[in-house]
Design a protein around this motif. Structure first.
Motif, PDB file in Angstrom:
ATOM      1  N   ALA A 212       0.835  -1.200   0.000  1.00  0.00           N
ATOM      2  CA  ALA A 212       0.000   0.000   0.000  1.00  0.00           C
ATOM      3  C   ALA A 212       0.865   1.242   0.000  1.00  0.00           C
ATOM      4  O   ALA A 212       0.561   2.232  -0.665  1.00  0.00           O
ATOM      5  CB  ALA A 212      -0.939  -0.011   1.197  1.00  0.00           C
ATOM      6  N   THR A 213       1.971   1.214   0.719  1.00  0.00           N
ATOM      7  CA  THR A 213       2.892   2.339   0.744  1.00  0.00           C
ATOM      8  C   THR A 213       3.501   2.554  -0.632  1.00  0.00           C
ATOM      9  O   THR A 213       3.637   3.681  -1.094  1.00  0.00           O
ATOM     10  CB  THR A 213       4.001   2.100   1.790  1.00  0.00           C
ATOM     11  OG1 THR A 213       3.385   1.873   3.052  1.00  0.00           O
ATOM     12  CG2 THR A 213       4.925   3.281   1.884  1.00  0.00           C
ATOM     13  N   ASP A 214       3.867   1.462  -1.315  1.00  0.00           N
ATOM     14  CA  ASP A 214       4.435   1.567  -2.656  1.00  0.00           C
ATOM     15  C   ASP A 214       3.463   2.239  -3.616  1.00  0.00           C
ATOM     16  O   ASP A 214       3.860   3.066  -4.435  1.00  0.00           O
ATOM     17  CB  ASP A 214       4.810   0.187  -3.192  1.00  0.00           C
ATOM     18  CG  ASP A 214       5.932  -0.471  -2.403  1.00  0.00           C
ATOM     19  OD1 ASP A 214       6.643   0.256  -1.672  1.00  0.00           O
ATOM     20  OD2 ASP A 214       6.090  -1.690  -2.521  1.00  0.00           O
ATOM     21  N   VAL A 215       2.182   1.910  -3.521  1.00  0.00           N
ATOM     22  CA  VAL A 215       1.184   2.520  -4.389  1.00  0.00           C
ATOM     23  C   VAL A 215       1.107   4.011  -4.107  1.00  0.00           C
ATOM     24  O   VAL A 215       1.047   4.826  -5.032  1.00  0.00           O
ATOM     25  CB  VAL A 215      -0.196   1.846  -4.198  1.00  0.00           C
ATOM     26  CG1 VAL A 215      -1.288   2.617  -4.915  1.00  0.00           C
ATOM     27  CG2 VAL A 215      -0.147   0.411  -4.673  1.00  0.00           C
TER      28      VAL A 215
ATOM     29  N   GLU B  18       3.441   5.922  -2.973  1.00  0.00           N
ATOM     30  CA  GLU B  18       4.641   6.567  -3.489  1.00  0.00           C
ATOM     31  C   GLU B  18       4.577   6.726  -5.003  1.00  0.00           C
ATOM     32  O   GLU B  18       5.009   7.737  -5.544  1.00  0.00           O
ATOM     33  CB  GLU B  18       5.881   5.763  -3.096  1.00  0.00           C
ATOM     34  CG  GLU B  18       6.202   5.844  -1.618  1.00  0.00           C
ATOM     35  CD  GLU B  18       7.346   4.920  -1.215  1.00  0.00           C
ATOM     36  OE1 GLU B  18       7.943   4.275  -2.104  1.00  0.00           O
ATOM     37  OE2 GLU B  18       7.626   4.841  -0.008  1.00  0.00           O
ATOM     38  N   LEU B  19       4.066   5.732  -5.688  1.00  0.00           N
ATOM     39  CA  LEU B  19       3.970   5.789  -7.145  1.00  0.00           C
ATOM     40  C   LEU B  19       2.932   6.795  -7.625  1.00  0.00           C
ATOM     41  O   LEU B  19       3.151   7.515  -8.598  1.00  0.00           O
ATOM     42  CB  LEU B  19       3.627   4.410  -7.707  1.00  0.00           C
ATOM     43  CG  LEU B  19       4.712   3.356  -7.627  1.00  0.00           C
ATOM     44  CD1 LEU B  19       4.152   2.006  -8.052  1.00  0.00           C
ATOM     45  CD2 LEU B  19       5.887   3.733  -8.511  1.00  0.00           C
ATOM     46  N   CYS B  20       1.802   6.839  -6.942  1.00  0.00           N
ATOM     47  CA  CYS B  20       0.694   7.678  -7.399  1.00  0.00           C
ATOM     48  C   CYS B  20       0.724   9.074  -6.802  1.00  0.00           C
ATOM     49  O   CYS B  20       0.111   9.989  -7.341  1.00  0.00           O
ATOM     50  CB  CYS B  20      -0.634   7.013  -7.057  1.00  0.00           C
ATOM     51  SG  CYS B  20      -0.851   5.446  -7.903  1.00  0.00           S
TER      52      CYS B  20
END
Length: 86
Positions: free
Chosen positions: A26-29, A31-33
């Motif tokens: 969820a953190t990666d999403v 950061e990406l968005c």
């Protein structure tokens, strides 16, 4: 019957994998968005108008699905499906 069972097992597998995702994903999403904010076109959308006197939103949705012929109570709950109790 076998085709239907395999589709059910496939759907259950997908739901289990979604429920088991770790917090870092969820953190990666995020950061990406980035910070997406609110959609200005949807900020005032609500389903509260479909709620009748003396009922709640969940009950109103069930009643609407029943009226539309889309309520299938034989399938159990999503929790049952994810936990493999079906």
């Amino acid at each position: 019957m076998t085709g239907e069972t395999s589709r059910e097992e496939s759907a259950a597998s997908v739901l289990r994998s979604i429920w088991q995702v770790d917090e870092s994903a969820a953190t990666d999403v995020d950061e990406l968005c980035g910070n997406s904010g609110i959609c200005r076109n949807m900020k005032d959308v609500s389903f509260e108008d479909m709620v009748g006197q003396g009922t709640d939103l969940r009950t109103a949705w069930r009643e609407q699905l029943a009226r539309d012929g889309k309520l299938d109570t034989s399938a159990g709950t999503i929790g049952d499906l994810v936990a493999g109790r079906r």
